[in-house]
Design a protein around this motif. Structure first.
Motif, PDB file in Angstrom:
ATOM      1  N   PHE A 192      25.158  42.640  51.822  1.00  0.00           N
ATOM      2  CA  PHE A 192      26.026  43.738  52.442  1.00  0.00           C
ATOM      3  C   PHE A 192      25.627  45.006  52.251  1.00  0.00           C
ATOM      4  O   PHE A 192      25.047  45.520  51.313  1.00  0.00           O
ATOM      5  N   GLU A 193      25.933  46.062  53.331  1.00  0.00           N
ATOM      6  CA  GLU A 193      25.450  47.567  53.270  1.00  0.00           C
ATOM      7  C   GLU A 193      26.810  48.187  53.911  1.00  0.00           C
ATOM      8  O   GLU A 193      26.949  47.884  55.022  1.00  0.00           O
ATOM      9  N   TRP A 194      27.425  49.077  53.172  1.00  0.00           N
ATOM     10  CA  TRP A 194      28.239  49.964  53.674  1.00  0.00           C
ATOM     11  C   TRP A 194      27.990  51.329  53.726  1.00  0.00           C
ATOM     12  O   TRP A 194      27.352  51.959  52.612  1.00  0.00           O
ATOM     13  N   ASP A 195      28.249  52.007  54.800  1.00  0.00           N
ATOM     14  CA  ASP A 195      27.919  53.461  54.689  1.00  0.00           C
ATOM     15  C   ASP A 195      28.775  54.372  54.103  1.00  0.00           C
ATOM     16  O   ASP A 195      28.469  55.711  53.987  1.00  0.00           O
ATOM     17  N   GLY A 196      29.666  53.743  53.372  1.00  0.00           N
ATOM     18  CA  GLY A 196      30.880  54.690  52.778  1.00  0.00           C
ATOM     19  C   GLY A 196      31.801  55.350  53.652  1.00  0.00           C
ATOM     20  O   GLY A 196      32.827  55.940  53.019  1.00  0.00           O
ATOM     21  N   LEU A 197      31.696  55.141  54.919  1.00  0.00           N
ATOM     22  CA  LEU A 197      32.824  55.457  55.709  1.00  0.00           C
ATOM     23  C   LEU A 197      33.450  54.224  56.503  1.00  0.00           C
ATOM     24  O   LEU A 197      34.493  54.056  56.160  1.00  0.00           O
ATOM     25  N   SER A 198      32.587  53.798  57.612  1.00  0.00           N
ATOM     26  CA  SER A 198      33.296  53.074  58.391  1.00  0.00           C
ATOM     27  C   SER A 198      32.380  51.916  58.818  1.00  0.00           C
ATOM     28  O   SER A 198      32.917  50.767  59.535  1.00  0.00           O
ATOM     29  N   ASN A 199      31.462  51.576  58.545  1.00  0.00           N
ATOM     30  CA  ASN A 199      30.268  50.832  58.848  1.00  0.00           C
ATOM     31  C   ASN A 199      29.898  49.882  57.769  1.00  0.00           C
ATOM     32  O   ASN A 199      29.176  50.240  56.846  1.00  0.00           O
ATOM     33  N   LEU A 200      30.328  48.719  57.717  1.00  0.00           N
ATOM     34  CA  LEU A 200      29.958  47.358  56.945  1.00  0.00           C
ATOM     35  C   LEU A 200      28.999  46.626  57.733  1.00  0.00           C
ATOM     36  O   LEU A 200      29.527  45.700  58.649  1.00  0.00           O
ATOM     37  N   THR A 201      27.875  46.262  57.077  1.00  0.00           N
ATOM     38  CA  THR A 201      27.170  45.252  57.694  1.00  0.00           C
ATOM     39  C   THR A 201      26.825  44.031  56.597  1.00  0.00           C
ATOM     40  O   THR A 201      26.385  44.180  55.501  1.00  0.00           O
ATOM     41  N   PHE A 236      38.834  38.370  56.980  1.00  0.00           N
ATOM     42  CA  PHE A 236      39.055  38.809  55.662  1.00  0.00           C
ATOM     43  C   PHE A 236      39.120  40.388  55.913  1.00  0.00           C
ATOM     44  O   PHE A 236      39.885  41.156  55.343  1.00  0.00           O
ATOM     45  N   VAL A 237      38.131  40.992  56.704  1.00  0.00           N
ATOM     46  CA  VAL A 237      37.890  42.295  57.151  1.00  0.00           C
ATOM     47  C   VAL A 237      39.238  42.823  57.763  1.00  0.00           C
ATOM     48  O   VAL A 237      39.655  43.769  57.303  1.00  0.00           O
ATOM     49  N   LYS A 238      39.744  42.068  58.738  1.00  0.00           N
ATOM     50  CA  LYS A 238      40.962  42.362  59.378  1.00  0.00           C
ATOM     51  C   LYS A 238      42.215  42.541  58.458  1.00  0.00           C
ATOM     52  O   LYS A 238      42.948  43.561  58.531  1.00  0.00           O
ATOM     53  N   GLU A 239      42.304  41.590  57.483  1.00  0.00           N
ATOM     54  CA  GLU A 239      43.185  41.564  56.483  1.00  0.00           C
ATOM     55  C   GLU A 239      43.233  42.898  55.664  1.00  0.00           C
ATOM     56  O   GLU A 239      44.259  43.585  55.075  1.00  0.00           O
ATOM     57  N   CYS A 240      42.042  43.200  55.621  1.00  0.00           N
ATOM     58  CA  CYS A 240      41.703  44.497  54.813  1.00  0.00           C
ATOM     59  C   CYS A 240      42.012  45.836  55.507  1.00  0.00           C
ATOM     60  O   CYS A 240      41.432  47.159  55.212  1.00  0.00           O
ATOM     61  N   HIS A 241      42.566  45.689  56.733  1.00  0.00           N
ATOM     62  CA  HIS A 241      42.510  46.734  57.746  1.00  0.00           C
ATOM     63  C   HIS A 241      41.645  47.138  58.467  1.00  0.00           C
ATOM     64  O   HIS A 241      41.384  48.535  58.864  1.00  0.00           O
ATOM     65  N   GLY A 242      40.436  46.504  58.597  1.00  0.00           N
ATOM     66  CA  GLY A 242      39.137  47.029  59.322  1.00  0.00           C
ATOM     67  C   GLY A 242      39.155  46.127  60.365  1.00  0.00           C
ATOM     68  O   GLY A 242      40.008  45.553  60.944  1.00  0.00           O
ATOM     69  N   SER A 243      37.858  46.457  61.311  1.00  0.00           N
ATOM     70  CA  SER A 243      37.770  45.910  62.562  1.00  0.00           C
ATOM     71  C   SER A 243      36.388  45.162  62.498  1.00  0.00           C
ATOM     72  O   SER A 243      35.624  45.448  61.941  1.00  0.00           O
TER      73      SER A 243
END
Length: 67
Positions: free
Chosen positions: A29-38, A60-67
Motif C-alpha cells: 500500500f501507498e497513501w499520499d497522506g491526503l486522499s490517494n490510497l493505492t 472496507f475503504v467505503k466503511e471507513c468513509h473513503g471511495s
C-alpha cells in the motif's frame, strides 16, 4: 483505518507505505497522506479470486468513509 485493519487481524506497518497481510492475502500500500490510497495485491490464496479480494478491500475503504 489502520486501527480497524489491525482489529481485524491484519498486520499494518507504521508510515504511509508498506505491506499489509492477513487471511492469506498480502498487499503493498501507498497513501499520499491526503486522499490517494493505492493497494496492490501481491499474494492471495489460490481458491480466492482477485475480484473477491478487490471487492472486500473496496467495501472496507467505503466503511471507513473513503471511495
Amino acid at each position: 483505518m489502520k486501527k480497524k485493519l489491525q482489529g481485524a487481524g491484519i498486520s499494518v506497518p507504521p508510515g504511509n507505505r508498506g505491506e499489509l497481510s492477513g487471511s492469506g492475502v498480502v498487499a503493498d500500500f501507498e497513501w499520499d497522506g491526503l486522499s490517494n490510497l493505492t493497494i496492490t495485491i501481491t499474494e492471495k490464496p489460490f481458491i480466492v479470486s482477485c475480484d473477491t479480494v478487490a471487492r472486500k478491500i473496496k467495501s472496507f475503504v467505503k466503511e471507513c468513509h473513503g471511495s
